[in-house]
Design a protein around this motif. Structure first.
Motif, short mmCIF file in Angstrom:
data_model
loop_
_atom_site.label_atom_id
_atom_site.label_comp_id
_atom_site.label_asym_id
_atom_site.label_seq_id
_atom_site.Cartn_x
_atom_site.Cartn_y
_atom_site.Cartn_z
N LYS A 53 -25.57 13.86 -27.29
CA LYS A 53 -26.90 13.35 -26.92
C LYS A 53 -27.58 14.30 -25.94
O LYS A 53 -28.78 14.61 -26.09
CB LYS A 53 -26.77 11.96 -26.32
N LEU A 93 -25.61 2.28 -30.63
CA LEU A 93 -26.57 2.40 -29.54
C LEU A 93 -25.91 2.19 -28.19
O LEU A 93 -26.38 2.67 -27.18
CB LEU A 93 -27.70 1.38 -29.73
N ASN A 127 -38.40 1.90 -22.55
CA ASN A 127 -37.99 1.02 -23.63
C ASN A 127 -39.07 -0.02 -23.92
O ASN A 127 -39.83 -0.40 -23.02
CB ASN A 127 -36.71 0.27 -23.24
N SER A 147 -42.35 11.49 -30.17
CA SER A 147 -41.08 11.20 -30.81
C SER A 147 -40.01 12.06 -30.17
O SER A 147 -40.18 13.27 -30.05
CB SER A 147 -41.15 11.48 -32.31
N SER A 149 -35.80 12.50 -30.40
CA SER A 149 -34.55 12.09 -31.05
C SER A 149 -33.36 12.50 -30.20
O SER A 149 -33.38 13.52 -29.51
CB SER A 149 -34.43 12.74 -32.43
N TYR A 150 -32.30 11.68 -30.26
CA TYR A 150 -31.09 11.95 -29.49
C TYR A 150 -29.91 12.05 -30.45
O TYR A 150 -29.93 11.50 -31.56
CB TYR A 150 -30.85 10.86 -28.46
N THR A 154 -30.15 7.57 -31.80
CA THR A 154 -31.27 6.83 -31.24
C THR A 154 -32.52 7.70 -31.20
O THR A 154 -32.45 8.92 -31.23
CB THR A 154 -30.95 6.33 -29.82
N GLN A 155 -33.66 7.03 -31.12
CA GLN A 155 -34.93 7.75 -31.10
C GLN A 155 -35.95 6.97 -30.29
O GLN A 155 -36.07 5.75 -30.43
CB GLN A 155 -35.45 7.95 -32.52
N ALA A 156 -36.66 7.67 -29.42
CA ALA A 156 -37.80 7.09 -28.71
C ALA A 156 -39.05 7.50 -29.47
O ALA A 156 -39.30 8.69 -29.68
CB ALA A 156 -37.86 7.58 -27.27
N SER A 180 -42.37 3.27 -25.84
CA SER A 180 -41.59 3.40 -27.06
C SER A 180 -41.59 2.09 -27.85
O SER A 180 -41.46 1.01 -27.29
CB SER A 180 -40.15 3.81 -26.74
N THR A 182 -39.32 1.75 -30.15
CA THR A 182 -37.91 1.63 -30.50
C THR A 182 -37.07 1.70 -29.22
O THR A 182 -37.41 2.43 -28.28
CB THR A 182 -37.48 2.76 -31.45
N PHE A 184 -34.36 3.10 -27.08
CA PHE A 184 -33.57 4.32 -27.03
C PHE A 184 -32.54 4.30 -25.91
O PHE A 184 -31.68 5.16 -25.85
CB PHE A 184 -34.49 5.54 -26.89
#
Length: 392
Positions: A53, A93, A127, A147, A149-150, A154-156, A180, A182, A184
């Motif tokens: 990550k 997650l 979040n 956007s 990505s990790y 997970t993705q913000a 976000s 989503t 993350f």
């Protein structure tokens, strides 16, 4: 006025009354390390997933750099296309919780929540549910999307807003916050977001929306563009905003220049005499370097036993024998202590918090919490430099 954020292990205890009563404002923060259980046993699998990550954060930062600056980063070697993902995004997650957190309260639009302070990134992200722009009368939708990505899948992803911002009594208007859509960061109160403290050239947001500390500086909410991390394993850790707290270190400060156009808090350094490029990153748990360089250094330390976990080179040693590791910056050496060099145990042996990975996006070391706990580090955005001194 010089303002401090005080890190302690435990629950948040600060009240609004404290802001009015004190000159130097200290806010209790939360610190957890869920890699290591109560018996000091390291969850090696969870730890190596965390490293994926962290490394993916740098892939995104380099992509941001190219978009913002129009060319590849000078230290770019390879992208992270070779990073091992267990089933491409199959990681739970809850792996986010396996990080070592340095988090504390911030307020956007009257809504207070915890964020992790990260000198390895430049954006503030929250979040869903932590920050709701519909509940703020001062929120402004920029209609810019983001956007991030990790490596754990997970993705913000969401929209950039600006809103009134406050941290430890310091206030600024129209500070950028990524709302976000989503989740993350998994439920790990109080941390519900990331507050980036690197330079704008690696930010995800459009250039005109500056990192939060840059906004505080431009609006003269801080006395100077300086912040100082002094992190400890137990109580007494601090983040000071707007100046230097001389009570946190002893001896002289060693300063090194930093090029802000490169985005990272990057400097030349040495590990046991071997030269490296070091990114000083409060958002990383250990010290990670290219595998060949790590092997070259660690194999010269007596008593080391190597093993490989999911592509990560790691070492163990007899807990009764402290390794000799010195990190030098600007010609000054900082020897790591026994407690800093033991990252839990596995199979009855202590784990060395210096690991090697191939597929890093740059031929640079990511120097995290292990080193932070030996020094007080000053980040000076006014003079574009970092200062290092032995902790008091």
């Amino acid at each position: 006025m010089q303002l401090s954020l005080k890190f302690v292990t435990g629950l948040l205890l600060a009240s609004s009354a404290a802001f009015a009563a004190q000159d130097d404002i200290e806010v209790n923060l939360h610190r957890r390390n869920l890699f290591i259980n109560a018996g000091n046993q390291l969850n090696v699998d969870a730890f190596t997933k965390h490293l994926v990550k962290v490394n993916n954060k740098y892939k995104g930062a380099l992509e941001n750099f190219k978009r913002n600056m129009g060319h590849d980063h000078p230290l770019l070697s390879i992208l992270l296309n070779s990073i091992k993902r267990d089933g491409q995004g199959s990681l739970s997650l809850t792996d986010v919780q396996d990080e070592l957190l340095w988090s504390g309260d911030v307020t956007f639009g009257g809504q207070t929540f915890g964020m992790d302070f990260d000198t390895g990134s430049a954006d503030s992200l929250a979040n869903p549910g932590a920050y709701n722009p519909k509940k703020s009368s001062t929120a402004k939708n920029t209609w810019s999307t983001f956007s991030a990505s990790y490596g754990d899948g997970t993705q913000a992803r969401g929209l950039v807003y600006t809103d009134n911002f406050e941290i430890a009594g310091l206030k600024a208007k129209d500070v950028a916050i990524g709302h976000s859509f989503t989740k993350f960061i998994e439920d790990q109160e109080p941390a519900q977001g990331i507050a980036g403290m690197a330079f704008p050239s690696i930010q995800t947001f459009p250039k005109k929306y500056k990192p939060f500390f840059e906004s505080l500086k431009e609006q003269k909410a801080v006395k100077s563009g300086v912040f100082q991390f002094t992190l400890k394993a137990g109580q007494g850790s601090t983040l000071t905003l707007g100046g230097i707290d001389s009570s946190k270190y002893k001896g002289d400060i060693t300063y090194v220049d930093v090029d802000p156009s490169q985005g990272f808090w990057l400097t030349d350094a040495k590990v046991n005499g071997q030269s490296i490029k070091a990114i000083i990153d409060s958002g990383s748990t250990v010290i990670t370097g290219p595998t060949a360089q790590v092997r070259s250094i660690v194999q010269k330390i007596n008593g080391m036993s190597a093993f490989n976990q999911d592509g990560t080179l790691m070492y163990t040693y007899d807990c009764n024998a402290t390794p000799n590791v010195t990190i030098s910056v600007g010609g000054t050496g900082f020897k790591l202590s026994k407690s800093q060099l033991s990252f839990g145990r596995t199979n009855g042996q202590c784990v060395l918090p210096i690991v090697g990975q191939d597929g890093l996006p740059m031929n640079a070391w990511i120097v995290g919490d292990t080193f932070f706990q030996s020094v007080s580090i000053i980040f000076d955005t006014d003079k574009n430099r970092m200062g290092f001194a032995t902790q008091a």
